[in-house]
Design a protein around this motif. Structure first.
Motif, PDB file in Angstrom:
ATOM      1  N   PHE A 123       1.007  -1.314  -0.051  1.00 50.24           N
ATOM      2  CA  PHE A 123       0.054   0.150   0.014  1.00 50.24           C
ATOM      3  C   PHE A 123       0.827   1.187  -0.015  1.00 50.24           C
ATOM      4  CE2 PHE A 123      -2.358   3.526   1.847  1.00 50.24           C
ATOM      5  CZ  PHE A 123      -3.685   3.494   1.380  1.00 50.24           C
ATOM      6  N   ASN A 127       1.273   0.294  -4.749  1.00 46.43           N
ATOM      7  CA  ASN A 127       0.791  -1.264  -5.440  1.00 46.43           C
ATOM      8  C   ASN A 127      -0.454  -1.626  -4.841  1.00 46.43           C
ATOM      9  OD1 ASN A 127       0.382  -3.472  -6.992  1.00 46.43           O
ATOM     10  ND2 ASN A 127       2.671  -3.850  -6.925  1.00 46.43           N
ATOM     11  N   TYR A 128      -1.528  -0.958  -5.155  1.00 46.00           N
ATOM     12  CA  TYR A 128      -2.926  -1.235  -4.198  1.00 46.00           C
ATOM     13  C   TYR A 128      -3.296  -2.742  -4.597  1.00 46.00           C
ATOM     14  CZ  TYR A 128      -2.358   3.731  -3.600  1.00 46.00           C
ATOM     15  OH  TYR A 128      -1.643   5.189  -3.289  1.00 46.00           O
ATOM     16  N   LYS A 129      -3.399  -3.145  -5.886  1.00 42.85           N
ATOM     17  CA  LYS A 129      -3.891  -4.376  -6.142  1.00 42.85           C
ATOM     18  C   LYS A 129      -2.913  -5.706  -5.141  1.00 42.85           C
ATOM     19  CE  LYS A 129      -6.086  -7.477  -8.626  1.00 42.85           C
ATOM     20  NZ  LYS A 129      -5.373  -8.652  -7.965  1.00 42.85           N
ATOM     21  N   ALA A 131      -1.408  -5.048  -2.448  1.00 46.06           N
ATOM     22  CA  ALA A 131      -1.921  -4.960  -1.171  1.00 46.06           C
ATOM     23  C   ALA A 131      -3.371  -5.557  -0.976  1.00 46.06           C
ATOM     24  CB  ALA A 131      -2.060  -3.448  -0.798  1.00 46.06           C
ATOM     25  N   ASP A 151      -7.393  -1.532   6.599  1.00 42.22           N
ATOM     26  CA  ASP A 151      -6.107  -1.585   5.494  1.00 42.22           C
ATOM     27  C   ASP A 151      -6.776  -1.974   4.080  1.00 42.22           C
ATOM     28  OD1 ASP A 151      -4.386  -0.480   7.357  1.00 42.22           O
ATOM     29  OD2 ASP A 151      -3.136  -2.061   7.389  1.00 42.22           O
ATOM     30  N   ASN A 154      -8.930   0.718   2.903  1.00 45.47           N
ATOM     31  CA  ASN A 154      -8.046   1.802   2.235  1.00 45.47           C
ATOM     32  C   ASN A 154      -7.610   1.323   0.749  1.00 45.47           C
ATOM     33  OD1 ASN A 154      -8.719   3.349   4.463  1.00 45.47           O
ATOM     34  ND2 ASN A 154      -6.713   2.679   5.375  1.00 45.47           N
ATOM     35  N   SER A 155      -7.148   0.262   0.676  1.00 49.99           N
ATOM     36  CA  SER A 155      -6.681  -0.344  -0.624  1.00 49.99           C
ATOM     37  C   SER A 155      -7.893  -0.103  -1.476  1.00 49.99           C
ATOM     38  CB  SER A 155      -6.145  -1.691  -0.512  1.00 49.99           C
ATOM     39  OG  SER A 155      -5.211  -1.400   0.489  1.00 49.99           O
ATOM     40  N   TYR A 156      -9.085  -0.796  -1.264  1.00 43.47           N
ATOM     41  CA  TYR A 156     -10.123  -0.578  -2.100  1.00 43.47           C
ATOM     42  C   TYR A 156     -10.483   0.806  -2.619  1.00 43.47           C
ATOM     43  CZ  TYR A 156     -11.590  -5.416  -1.759  1.00 43.47           C
ATOM     44  OH  TYR A 156     -11.462  -6.819  -1.849  1.00 43.47           O
ATOM     45  N   LYS A 158      -8.288   3.479  -2.756  1.00 42.56           N
ATOM     46  CA  LYS A 158      -7.711   3.899  -3.557  1.00 42.56           C
ATOM     47  C   LYS A 158      -7.615   3.580  -5.155  1.00 42.56           C
ATOM     48  CE  LYS A 158      -4.580   6.009  -2.797  1.00 42.56           C
ATOM     49  NZ  LYS A 158      -4.133   7.682  -2.771  1.00 42.56           N
ATOM     50  N   VAL A 159      -8.203   2.274  -5.167  1.00 40.75           N
ATOM     51  CA  VAL A 159      -8.509   1.702  -6.750  1.00 40.75           C
ATOM     52  C   VAL A 159      -9.961   1.979  -7.080  1.00 40.75           C
ATOM     53  CG1 VAL A 159      -6.907   0.080  -6.398  1.00 40.75           C
ATOM     54  CG2 VAL A 159      -9.028  -0.700  -5.837  1.00 40.75           C
TER      55      VAL A 159
END
Length: 298
Positions: A123, A127-129, A131, A151, A154-156, A158-159
């Motif tokens: 993250f 590199n959110y995918k 993560a 977390d 948050n990653s979802y 960001k994408v």
């Protein structure tokens, strides 16, 4: 966004805090040095113990060399690699962190905390995918970890998978009703979608949990200010920035997942002279608090 340091607390739980130091009064062996792999591993874990203790006091620069040497002396002990990966993560060396955590995962593939730390490293690297993949894998092993769910949310976010982000935040809140960062971030998403009233409800709920939480307080101030309630917005904004002046920095807010709509409205609030004066005053106070004491000669 809270900083994940569960890797450090886990190491303490697993026993790095109680590793016995190696015996130093060994009898000398003439002509050749006999290396005992078990003794080397004990020395490595003793160094890892020192590194973990230093990390607890934020002494990361001193901790990293000890942790690195620990992995050389105890290369088959996943805790040493886990610690090194966590330290690299704290010092923003994300490639090195991921490499060390890969070693830890190879040695302990069923350890969810290693996967959660890997998700944090991916993250932070952007590199959110990756993560998402790491966090999902960890949650399959430990589904009720609120910080990992946060977390993942948050990653979802960001994408751009906003419904998935909210679903993860909701799961985290279901585990802990007082976990206000997840409540706050639902407000961030609602605001970006134009649901201002719903966003404000979330921030009010976050503040009901922690009245000293600067982030939801500033977000509320921005929403009120943009709706024409300037006096109340200034009052809340001033109070929030007195708690934590970092929230007067737009880049800091962006790093904490504030979206374009909210940032644009925040910029208007921050331009107000009263808010600018508060930021400057708080920064001066912080400089005075951190300045060394000058002792005048007698």
């Amino acid at each position: 966004m809270p900083s994940r340091k569960s890797w450090l607390s886990l190491l303490v739980i697993l026993g790095l805090g109680s590793v016995a130091p190696p015996a130093l009064g060994q009898a000398l062996v003439p002509h050749r040095l006999q290396l005992d792999s078990a003794q080397l591993e004990r020395q490595g874990l003793s160094l890892a113990q020192e590194a973990a203790q230093l990390a607890q006091f934020q002494q990361f620069e001193m901790a990293v060399p000890r942790a690195r040497l620990a992995t050389q002396l105890a290369p088959k002990n996943y805790m040493a690699w886990f610690l090194l990966g966590g330290l690299y993560l704290q010092t923003n060396k994300y490639n090195e962190s991921i490499a060390a955590l890969n070693k830890a995962q190879a040695l302990a593939p069923q350890n969810p905390s290693v996967l959660f730390a890997m998700g944090s490293a991916h993250f932070q690297k952007g590199n959110y995918k990756a993560a998402i993949d790491s966090l999902q894998a960890g949650l399959k092993l430990k589904p009720n970890d609120k910080e990992a769910l946060f977390d993942l949310g948050n990653s979802y976010y960001k994408v751009g998978q906003l419904p998935d982000a909210i679903a993860q935040y909701d799961k985290a809140i279901a585990l802990d009703k007082k976990f206000w960062p997840a409540i706050n971030n639902i407000g961030l998403i609602q605001y970006e979608q134009g649901n201002i009233d719903e966003a404000m409800e979330q921030w009010q709920a976050a503040l009901a949990v922690d009245k000293q939480a600067a982030e939801p307080q500033l977000a509320m101030a921005v929403a009120l200010y943009s709706q024409g309630e300037q006096s109340r917005g200034l009052q809340l904004g001033t109070a929030a920035l007195k708690i934590d002046s970092r929230y007067g920095d737009l880049e800091f807010l962006r790093q904490n997942l504030w979206g374009d709509r909210l940032l644009a409205d925040t910029k208007k609030l921050l331009a107000n002279p009263k808010i600018q004066a508060t930021i400057e005053e708080r920064q001066e106070q912080q400089q005075q608090e951190t300045s060394p004491i000058q002792i005048s000669p007698q």
